[in-house]
Scaffold this motif. Structure first.
Motif, PDB file in Angstrom:
ATOM      1  N   VAL A 165       0.896  -1.087   0.075  1.00 51.12           N
ATOM      2  CA  VAL A 165       0.035   0.133   0.050  1.00 51.12           C
ATOM      3  C   VAL A 165       1.018   1.306   0.001  1.00 51.12           C
ATOM      4  O   VAL A 165       2.105   1.261   0.364  1.00 51.12           O
ATOM      5  CB  VAL A 165      -0.977  -0.078   1.452  1.00 51.12           C
ATOM      6  N   ARG A 166       0.153   2.399  -0.500  1.00 53.62           N
ATOM      7  CA  ARG A 166       0.776   3.599  -0.475  1.00 53.62           C
ATOM      8  C   ARG A 166      -0.364   4.689  -0.312  1.00 53.62           C
ATOM      9  O   ARG A 166      -1.278   4.701  -1.186  1.00 53.62           O
ATOM     10  CB  ARG A 166       1.485   3.774  -1.959  1.00 53.62           C
ATOM     11  N   GLY A 167      -0.215   5.598   0.543  1.00 53.98           N
ATOM     12  CA  GLY A 167      -1.284   6.540   0.936  1.00 53.98           C
ATOM     13  C   GLY A 167      -1.698   7.160  -0.394  1.00 53.98           C
ATOM     14  O   GLY A 167      -0.838   7.880  -1.236  1.00 53.98           O
ATOM     15  N   GLY A 168      -3.138   7.479  -0.370  1.00 48.38           N
ATOM     16  CA  GLY A 168      -3.707   8.256  -1.493  1.00 48.38           C
ATOM     17  C   GLY A 168      -3.050   7.772  -2.929  1.00 48.38           C
ATOM     18  O   GLY A 168      -3.075   8.564  -3.886  1.00 48.38           O
ATOM     19  N   THR A 169      -2.896   6.593  -2.944  1.00 52.70           N
ATOM     20  CA  THR A 169      -2.418   5.984  -4.205  1.00 52.70           C
ATOM     21  C   THR A 169      -3.199   4.898  -4.789  1.00 52.70           C
ATOM     22  O   THR A 169      -3.801   3.993  -4.091  1.00 52.70           O
ATOM     23  CB  THR A 169      -0.987   5.419  -4.135  1.00 52.70           C
TER      24      THR A 169
ATOM     25  N   GLU B 209       7.857  -3.111  -7.966  1.00 54.45           N
ATOM     26  CA  GLU B 209       8.063  -2.977  -6.511  1.00 54.45           C
ATOM     27  C   GLU B 209       6.977  -3.385  -5.465  1.00 54.45           C
ATOM     28  O   GLU B 209       7.042  -4.329  -4.703  1.00 54.45           O
ATOM     29  CB  GLU B 209       8.588  -1.715  -5.965  1.00 54.45           C
ATOM     30  N   TYR B 210       5.766  -3.132  -6.053  1.00 55.41           N
ATOM     31  CA  TYR B 210       4.543  -3.168  -5.258  1.00 55.41           C
ATOM     32  C   TYR B 210       3.761  -4.582  -5.579  1.00 55.41           C
ATOM     33  O   TYR B 210       2.893  -4.881  -4.842  1.00 55.41           O
ATOM     34  CB  TYR B 210       3.522  -2.091  -5.346  1.00 55.41           C
ATOM     35  N   ILE B 211       4.101  -5.038  -6.691  1.00 54.73           N
ATOM     36  CA  ILE B 211       3.447  -6.501  -7.240  1.00 54.73           C
ATOM     37  C   ILE B 211       4.329  -7.475  -7.314  1.00 54.73           C
ATOM     38  O   ILE B 211       4.287  -8.492  -6.695  1.00 54.73           O
ATOM     39  CB  ILE B 211       2.330  -6.186  -8.094  1.00 54.73           C
ATOM     40  N   GLN B 212       5.173  -7.388  -8.236  1.00 51.74           N
ATOM     41  CA  GLN B 212       5.664  -8.710  -8.875  1.00 51.74           C
ATOM     42  C   GLN B 212       6.877  -9.088  -8.081  1.00 51.74           C
ATOM     43  O   GLN B 212       6.841 -10.227  -7.806  1.00 51.74           O
ATOM     44  CB  GLN B 212       6.482  -8.202 -10.115  1.00 51.74           C
ATOM     45  N   GLU B 213       7.511  -8.201  -7.170  1.00 48.99           N
ATOM     46  CA  GLU B 213       8.481  -8.657  -6.273  1.00 48.99           C
ATOM     47  C   GLU B 213       7.822  -9.501  -5.035  1.00 48.99           C
ATOM     48  O   GLU B 213       8.332 -10.247  -4.362  1.00 48.99           O
ATOM     49  CB  GLU B 213       9.282  -7.630  -5.744  1.00 48.99           C
TER      50      GLU B 213
END
Length: 389
Positions: free
Chosen positions: A216-220, A233-237
């Motif tokens: 997660v990342r705020g407001g994103t 970074e946020y999914i594949q890894e």
């Protein structure tokens, strides 16, 4: 229960080894947390400590303390991975006024190896008798039950075919195949994640070996996650077997719907199952009586309310799911309709204007449990209803 960190008595002085953080002009300065600094607003924090769990495994912890806060205040836990990189935090409400005892439970994912406790307050704060203990999934589920007892009449049942297009996840929940479930989104998704529903899933599916990760990342939203570097970074890894996309921020940009579809279709083409979670609760949309802020409110209907922004997001994401043949987990209607019918005072479910408190999070957790329960349904439970309400 195994104690990870403990401090008896009032939290101040050099014996506690806690710090007061002063932020000026974007720079942070650190001071010993003395009795004099208890009167100041800001952040106090512990040293970073080991979570006492094996690398690559998840765990549950019980946090207890007493606190007296002059103004709005949060308890806060920052998590760190093995490289010392900051992971998404967990935080909750400390009520202003008299000293109260707090008993919270947190789920910590497989990436975290260390943590830091903190309190963030807009006024003077006095904390005492802190304890963080490692507990079992069963004990965490029992804590969830005690919180859920404060939610009378919460009888939501998910559509029976919610897992129709998630067959491999349904099978893994029942046969014990290790399974990585990544929840992608903003701080609203982080609240859902921190409802500790993972313990309820563990109890419901005793053979399951799931690992839940909050990415997660705020407001994103997916307008950010679809970019190649961020996708990596946020999914594949994280190597998800199931990706749950949610939050209230996916449509913050005009390209939002297309970006949401792009992320979902990209992971599906790589063999990952995917579902869209409709927007969770944020601002309390119920009409507040400013002359009696603590008064109970009349029953109200979210679908007929003036919460037009989030009603529009809900409808657009619902239509996208139908068009893309994506499972659509409707969180919005059950959570908002329950709050509207509850009669509870304005803000009863929130720790601040946007985010849920412990009771609000538990409501989200119970809804998530109901969706996961449908993994037990036979595959021929009827025609798919990806965007059903």
């Amino acid at each position: 229960m195994r104690t990870v960190i403990s401090f008896r008595g009032a939290l101040h002085g050099t014996r506690s080894k806690w710090e007061y953080v002063l932020e000026e002009s974007g720079r942070k300065r650190f001071f010993p947390y003395t009795a004099e600094r208890r009167k100041l607003p800001g952040r106090i924090q512990s040293a970073i400590f080991s979570l006492d769990k094996a690398v690559g495994t998840d765990a549950y912890y019980r946090l207890t303390f007493t606190c007296e806060a002059e103004k709005h205040c949060y308890w806060w836990i920052d998590y760190y991975d093995g490289a010392g990189q900051l992971l998404p935090d967990c935080n909750g409400q400390v009520l202003p006024g008299q000293k109260r005892y707090y008993d919270e439970v947190v789920y910590v994912n497989r990436l975290a190896v260390s943590a830091q406790l903190a309190f963030v307050s807009k006024g003077a704060v006095r904390v005492a008798d802190i304890s963080l203990r490692k507990i079992t999934a069963r004990q965490a589920a029992e804590w969830c039950d005690r919180i859920a007892a404060q939610l009378p009449g919460l009888d939501f049942q998910a559509p029976q075919d919610a897992f129709r297009d998630l067959p491999r996840t349904a099978l893994a929940l029942q046969n014990g195949t290790p399974w990585n479930i990544v929840m992608l989104g903003d701080s609203i998704v982080n609240d859902t994640y921190h409802s500790v529903f993972q313990a309820l899933i563990s109890r419901e599916f005793p053979r399951s070996r799931t690992n839940f990760v909050n990415s997660v990342r705020g407001g994103t939203g997916c307008w950010y996650f679809c970019q190649e570097e961020n996708f990596q970074e946020y999914i594949q890894e994280l190597q998800p077997d199931l990706l749950l996309i949610g939050g209230i921020s996916n449509l913050n940009y005009p390209s939002g719907l297309d970006d949401l579809a792009a992320v979902a279709n990209r992971v599906r083409s790589a063999g990952c199952e995917c579902a869209i979670m409709s927007p969770g609760p944020s601002l309390d949309w119920r009409v507040q009586d400013a002359s009696a802020p603590a008064a109970h409110l009349p029953a109200s209907d979210w679908l007929q309310s003036d919460d037009r922004k989030y009603l529009k997001i809900y409808q657009q994401e619902r239509e996208l799911a139908l068009a893309q043949n994506l499972p659509f987990w409707d969180i919005s209607i059950p959570v908002n309709q329950y709050r509207g019918q509850s009669g509870m005072p304005w803000g009863h479910f929130n720790r601040d204007p946007i985010h849920s408190n412990t009771i609000g999070k538990q409501q989200l957790g119970r809804i998530m449990l109901e969706f996961f329960k449908t993994a037990k349904m036979p595959p021929d439970c009827g025609p798919a209803k990806h965007a059903s309400s």
